[in-house]
Design an enzyme around this catalytic site. Sequence first.
Site, mmCIF file in Angstrom:
data_model
loop_
_atom_site.group_PDB
_atom_site.id
_atom_site.type_symbol
_atom_site.label_atom_id
_atom_site.label_comp_id
_atom_site.label_asym_id
_atom_site.label_seq_id
_atom_site.Cartn_x
_atom_site.Cartn_y
_atom_site.Cartn_z
ATOM 1 N N CYS A 80 -6.614 13.208 4.000
ATOM 2 C CA CYS A 80 -4.856 13.833 3.516
ATOM 3 C C CYS A 80 -5.471 14.549 2.262
ATOM 4 O O CYS A 80 -4.220 15.439 2.412
ATOM 5 C CB CYS A 80 -4.804 11.816 2.667
ATOM 6 S SG CYS A 80 -4.863 10.372 3.447
ATOM 7 N N ASP A 81 -6.320 14.863 1.893
ATOM 8 C CA ASP A 81 -6.104 15.907 0.135
ATOM 9 C C ASP A 81 -6.837 17.207 0.545
ATOM 10 O O ASP A 81 -6.555 18.057 0.067
ATOM 11 C CB ASP A 81 -6.133 14.956 -0.971
ATOM 12 C CG ASP A 81 -5.894 14.141 -1.106
ATOM 13 O OD1 ASP A 81 -3.986 13.695 -0.323
ATOM 14 O OD2 ASP A 81 -5.915 12.439 -2.127
ATOM 15 N N CYS A 133 -9.035 9.853 -0.223
ATOM 16 C CA CYS A 133 -9.112 10.365 1.355
ATOM 17 C C CYS A 133 -8.868 11.713 1.637
ATOM 18 O O CYS A 133 -8.347 12.779 1.638
ATOM 19 C CB CYS A 133 -7.173 10.117 1.639
ATOM 20 S SG CYS A 133 -7.255 10.503 3.088
HETATM 21 C C1 LIG Z 1 -4.726 8.577 -2.566
HETATM 22 C C2 LIG Z 1 -4.289 8.684 -1.133
HETATM 23 C C3 LIG Z 1 -3.920 9.659 -0.511
HETATM 24 C C4 LIG Z 1 -2.832 9.567 1.200
HETATM 25 N N1 LIG Z 1 -2.571 10.701 1.681
HETATM 26 C C5 LIG Z 1 -1.884 10.475 2.694
HETATM 27 C C6 LIG Z 1 -1.456 11.377 3.634
HETATM 28 O O1 LIG Z 1 -1.595 12.111 3.158
HETATM 29 N N2 LIG Z 1 -1.230 11.481 4.404
HETATM 30 C C7 LIG Z 1 -1.711 10.161 5.817
HETATM 31 O O2 LIG Z 1 -0.560 10.384 7.121
HETATM 32 N N3 LIG Z 1 -2.029 9.459 4.999
HETATM 33 C C8 LIG Z 1 -2.808 9.246 3.764
HETATM 34 N N4 LIG Z 1 -3.070 8.296 3.406
HETATM 35 C C9 LIG Z 1 -3.603 6.657 3.929
HETATM 36 C C10 LIG Z 1 -1.856 5.707 4.336
HETATM 37 O O3 LIG Z 1 -1.461 6.167 2.611
HETATM 38 C C11 LIG Z 1 -2.608 4.854 4.765
HETATM 39 O O4 LIG Z 1 -3.004 5.196 5.774
HETATM 40 C C12 LIG Z 1 -1.405 4.477 4.642
HETATM 41 O O5 LIG Z 1 -0.498 4.274 3.979
HETATM 42 C C13 LIG Z 1 -2.032 2.941 5.172
HETATM 43 O O6 LIG Z 1 -0.025 2.084 5.736
HETATM 44 P P1 LIG Z 1 -0.437 0.297 5.647
HETATM 45 O O7 LIG Z 1 1.494 0.050 6.276
HETATM 46 O O8 LIG Z 1 -0.863 -0.432 6.986
HETATM 47 O O9 LIG Z 1 -1.260 -0.142 4.590
HETATM 48 P P2 LIG Z 1 -0.634 -0.085 2.506
HETATM 49 O O10 LIG Z 1 -0.085 1.648 2.352
HETATM 50 O O11 LIG Z 1 -1.343 -0.257 2.630
HETATM 51 O O12 LIG Z 1 0.496 -0.582 2.605
HETATM 52 C C14 LIG Z 1 0.882 -2.436 2.858
HETATM 53 C C15 LIG Z 1 1.001 -2.871 1.141
HETATM 54 O O13 LIG Z 1 1.064 -4.358 1.598
HETATM 55 C C16 LIG Z 1 0.737 -4.259 -0.247
HETATM 56 N N5 LIG Z 1 0.453 -6.321 0.271
HETATM 57 C C17 LIG Z 1 -0.513 -6.432 0.636
HETATM 58 N N6 LIG Z 1 -0.786 -7.614 0.700
HETATM 59 C C18 LIG Z 1 0.428 -8.338 0.729
HETATM 60 C C19 LIG Z 1 0.728 -9.528 0.032
HETATM 61 N N7 LIG Z 1 0.053 -10.706 0.635
HETATM 62 N N8 LIG Z 1 2.849 -9.927 0.242
HETATM 63 C C20 LIG Z 1 2.931 -9.231 -0.035
HETATM 64 N N9 LIG Z 1 2.542 -7.712 0.136
HETATM 65 C C21 LIG Z 1 1.174 -7.335 -0.152
HETATM 66 C C22 LIG Z 1 0.465 -3.919 -0.904
HETATM 67 O O14 LIG Z 1 1.327 -4.052 -2.177
HETATM 68 C C23 LIG Z 1 1.031 -2.551 0.123
HETATM 69 O O15 LIG Z 1 2.458 -1.884 -0.704
HETATM 70 C C24 LIG Z 1 -3.263 8.622 1.388
HETATM 71 C C25 LIG Z 1 -3.990 7.359 1.438
HETATM 72 C C26 LIG Z 1 -4.250 7.870 -0.023
HETATM 73 C C27 LIG Z 1 -5.333 6.266 -1.097
#
Ligand SMILES: Cc1cc2nc3c(=O)[nH]c(=O)nc-3n(C[C@H](O)[C@H](O)[C@H](O)COP(=O)(O)OP(=O)(O)OC[C@H]3O[C@@H](n4cnc5c(N)ncnc54)[C@H](O)[C@@H]3O)c2cc1C
Length: 317
Positions: free
Chosen positions: A144-145, A141
């Site tokens: 992000c980084d 990302c």
């Molecule tokens: C390395 C890295 C660094 C980042 N740094 C930043 C930053 O500094 N600032 C920023 O704003 N964004 C950052 N991001 C982006 C940010 O993390 C994502 O945009 C955000 O987390 C998305 O949120 P979400 O809730 O949609 O899903 P996710 O964070 O992907 O969470 C989804 C969750 O659902 C769970 N899940 C999946 N399938 C199932 C199932 N069948 N049953 C139950 N649970 C399930 C997964 O295990 C996961 O825990 C970063 C991403 C990465 C990879």
Amino acid sequence: MSETETQKVIIIGSGPAGHTAAVYAARAELSPLLFEGFMAGGVAAGGQLTTTTEVENFPGLPEPIGGPDLMIKMREQSVRYGTTIKTETVARVDLSTRPFTVTADSGEYKTETVIIATGATAKRLGIKGEEEYWQKGISACAVCDGGLPVFRDKPLVVIGGGDTACEEASYLSKFGSSVSMLVRRNVLRASQAMQNRVQKNEKIHILWETEALEAVGEQFLTGIRVIDKKAKEERIIEASGLFYAVGHKPNTDFLADQLDADKEGYLITEPNSTKTAIPGVFACGDVRDKVYRQAVTAAGMGCMAALEAERFLADQE
Ligand SMILES: Cc1cc2nc3c(=O)[nH]c(=O)nc-3n(C[C@H](O)[C@H](O)[C@H](O)COP(=O)(O)OP(=O)(O)OC[C@H]3O[C@@H](n4cnc5c(N)ncnc54)[C@H](O)[C@@H]3O)c2cc1C
């Protein structure tokens, strides 16, 4: 809580989208049940932020916060307002009739509405050294980084040849001393506008028909061993940062194609809404967003999903 009682809202996923939906649904007295997953999609409960060290761009937090710490706080907030959390991965759902059925290890649960917040997983290449230098120079990302001090005025590398790769290379050129794009073929897949932007940028160099073989370094990444496939030559290029832009996989396998998705697998919702084509089923966060992919946008969509679920339930009464 009993398995036989019909829930008002079940939230699947535990990243910023799922927990924001939970806080809003709980404060609206909908007693949400949230499945946080157990290493679902290869990520710990708490989602993608649990894989990063410092988050500097989440509003309200003037000091950087560790990704896992931020997710612990979000979880605590969900519980504080009345969310029940199960540390289980949802295996399947049946969305053909309402109440819907959600199946996890502990059994089947009926619910009037479902909020899908299962996120997406960044694709990796599996090159040598990837595990060792993940988050020690390798990131999926750039937004992000990229601005972190370790990457400032340093040589950076982006892998990928699509729009995202071009966008990330342009973004990183603000911080790095140079940005090399490793492109597998001899053309970019990106739109012409994005290609023009990259080609006009003096800091960006495209290494055509070049693939990464290994990430090398000491405590932190220092270079990438690459192969020039045309010349059939291997060499090490200097790099303090390696950014993957090779796509994400939305976590939707458990839905078994019951909801519309685009060709990359992202769920489709109505414009400016989290409503899917099935009334009572909402999708929010990275599982339906391939454009912004940020914690704050995921949280915003989680809020929308809970408000839309609440209005849907009110309309049913
Ligand atoms: C390395 C890295 C660094 C980042 N740094 C930043 C930053 O500094 N600032 C920023 O704003 N964004 C950052 N991001 C982006 C940010 O993390 C994502 O945009 C955000 O987390 C998305 O949120 P979400 O809730 O949609 O899903 P996710 O964070 O992907 O969470 C989804 C969750 O659902 C769970 N899940 C999946 N399938 C199932 C199932 N069948 N049953 C139950 N649970 C399930 C997964 O295990 C996961 O825990 C970063 C991403 C990465 C990879």
